[in-house]
Design a protein around this motif. Structure first.
Motif, PDB file in Angstrom:
ATOM      1  N   ILE A  62       1.098  -1.273  -0.001  1.00 17.21           N
ATOM      2  CA  ILE A  62      -0.229   0.030   0.158  1.00 17.21           C
ATOM      3  C   ILE A  62       0.871   1.398  -0.038  1.00 17.21           C
ATOM      4  N   LEU A  63       1.969   1.270   0.923  1.00 19.51           N
ATOM      5  CA  LEU A  63       2.845   2.427   1.020  1.00 19.51           C
ATOM      6  C   LEU A  63       3.498   2.542  -0.493  1.00 19.51           C
ATOM      7  N   GLY A  65       2.523   1.715  -3.375  1.00 20.13           N
ATOM      8  CA  GLY A  65       1.802   2.090  -4.301  1.00 20.13           C
ATOM      9  C   GLY A  65       1.383   3.489  -4.225  1.00 20.13           C
ATOM     10  N   ILE A  66       1.248   3.924  -3.024  1.00 19.14           N
ATOM     11  CA  ILE A  66       0.836   5.429  -3.028  1.00 19.14           C
ATOM     12  C   ILE A  66       2.295   6.253  -3.315  1.00 19.14           C
ATOM     13  N   LEU A  67       3.383   5.707  -2.973  1.00 20.35           N
ATOM     14  CA  LEU A  67       4.735   6.231  -3.332  1.00 20.35           C
ATOM     15  C   LEU A  67       4.796   6.421  -4.987  1.00 20.35           C
ATOM     16  N   LEU A  68       4.231   5.495  -5.617  1.00 16.29           N
ATOM     17  CA  LEU A  68       4.240   5.480  -7.139  1.00 16.29           C
ATOM     18  C   LEU A  68       3.036   6.150  -7.564  1.00 16.29           C
ATOM     19  N   TYR A  69       2.567   7.267  -7.079  1.00 18.83           N
ATOM     20  CA  TYR A  69       1.438   7.924  -7.626  1.00 18.83           C
ATOM     21  C   TYR A  69       0.175   7.041  -7.865  1.00 18.83           C
ATOM     22  N   VAL A  73      -2.618  -1.473  -9.170  1.00 20.97           N
ATOM     23  CA  VAL A  73      -2.250  -2.611  -8.929  1.00 20.97           C
ATOM     24  C   VAL A  73      -1.627  -2.996  -7.705  1.00 20.97           C
ATOM     25  N   LEU A  74      -0.873  -1.982  -7.302  1.00 17.13           N
ATOM     26  CA  LEU A  74       0.108  -2.485  -6.050  1.00 17.13           C
ATOM     27  C   LEU A  74      -0.999  -2.180  -4.947  1.00 17.13           C
ATOM     28  N   LEU A  75      -1.954  -0.982  -5.033  1.00 18.93           N
ATOM     29  CA  LEU A  75      -2.774  -0.886  -3.870  1.00 18.93           C
ATOM     30  C   LEU A  75      -3.762  -1.697  -3.916  1.00 18.93           C
ATOM     31  N   LEU A  81      -3.836  -8.158   0.529  1.00 20.97           N
ATOM     32  CA  LEU A  81      -3.080  -8.786   1.493  1.00 20.97           C
ATOM     33  C   LEU A  81      -3.347  -8.414   2.938  1.00 20.97           C
ATOM     34  N   PHE A  82      -3.452  -7.115   3.141  1.00 21.99           N
ATOM     35  CA  PHE A  82      -3.807  -6.643   4.438  1.00 21.99           C
ATOM     36  C   PHE A  82      -4.982  -7.350   5.075  1.00 21.99           C
TER      37      PHE A  82
END
Length: 172
Positions: A62-63, A65-69, A73-75, A81-82
């Motif tokens: 999640i973090l 995905g946030i860093l990559l704007y 998909v990552l979020l 997973l969370f």
């Protein structure tokens, strides 16, 4: 010290010389390996440890995905997973009970709706709904966390800040 204990264990008599009722049952190779890694717990009680790891990976994704704007998909992967890790930690029944209590339905619906929006590739709106739902769900936990942080870290500025955030109204 750990090496010393391992060397002392080799000096112990073999289990075959002990009476049968004191001998340990033979374990398979994977079971023996898991007993070496976590010796105090039986195999069936290892779900919470797995859940902490899975939740940790979820928070990482999640973090990241946030860093990559707000990469959707990552979020989405982090959200799945969370939630999976949370259900491993406290169990499926307790997870469902926690999310679907009557007074938490608004926060739960916003949080899970945000997860659905992230899965449908609307990451910014989904994360905003998730954040509001998360704070709505866990608002009762924040004063406890702030009081713990204020007492655990005795840093003057942070202690004053945490005391203000936890609401210093005394119950005595």
């Amino acid at each position: 010290m750990f090496v010393y204990l391992l060397e002392r264990q080799r000096d112990l008599p073999s289990t075959s010389s002990l009476p049968k009722w004191l001998q340990r049952p033979e374990l398979g190779q994977s079971e023996a390996r898991s007993q070496e890694l976590l010796p105090g717990l039986p195999r069936r009680c290892r779900g919470p440890e797995i859940g902490v790891g899975v939740s940790g990976f979820g928070i990482f994704f999640i973090l990241f995905g946030i860093l990559l704007y707000f990469d959707s998909v990552l979020l989405a992967f982090g959200n799945l997973l969370f939630l999976t890790g949370l259900s491993f930690i406290i169990g499926l029944r307790k997870t469902a009970t926690f999310f679907f209590q009557r007074h938490k339905l608004k926060g739960s619906s916003l949080f899970l709706g945000g997860v659905v929006l992230v899965l449908l590739r609307w990451p910014l709106l989904g994360m905003l709904l998730e954040a509001y739902g998360f704070f709505s769900l866990f608002r009762g936990f924040f004063p406890v966390a702030f009081s713990f942080l204020g007492s655990a870290f005795n840093i003057p500025f942070l202690s004053v800040l945490f005391q203000r955030l936890q609401g210093t109204g005394s119950m005595v």
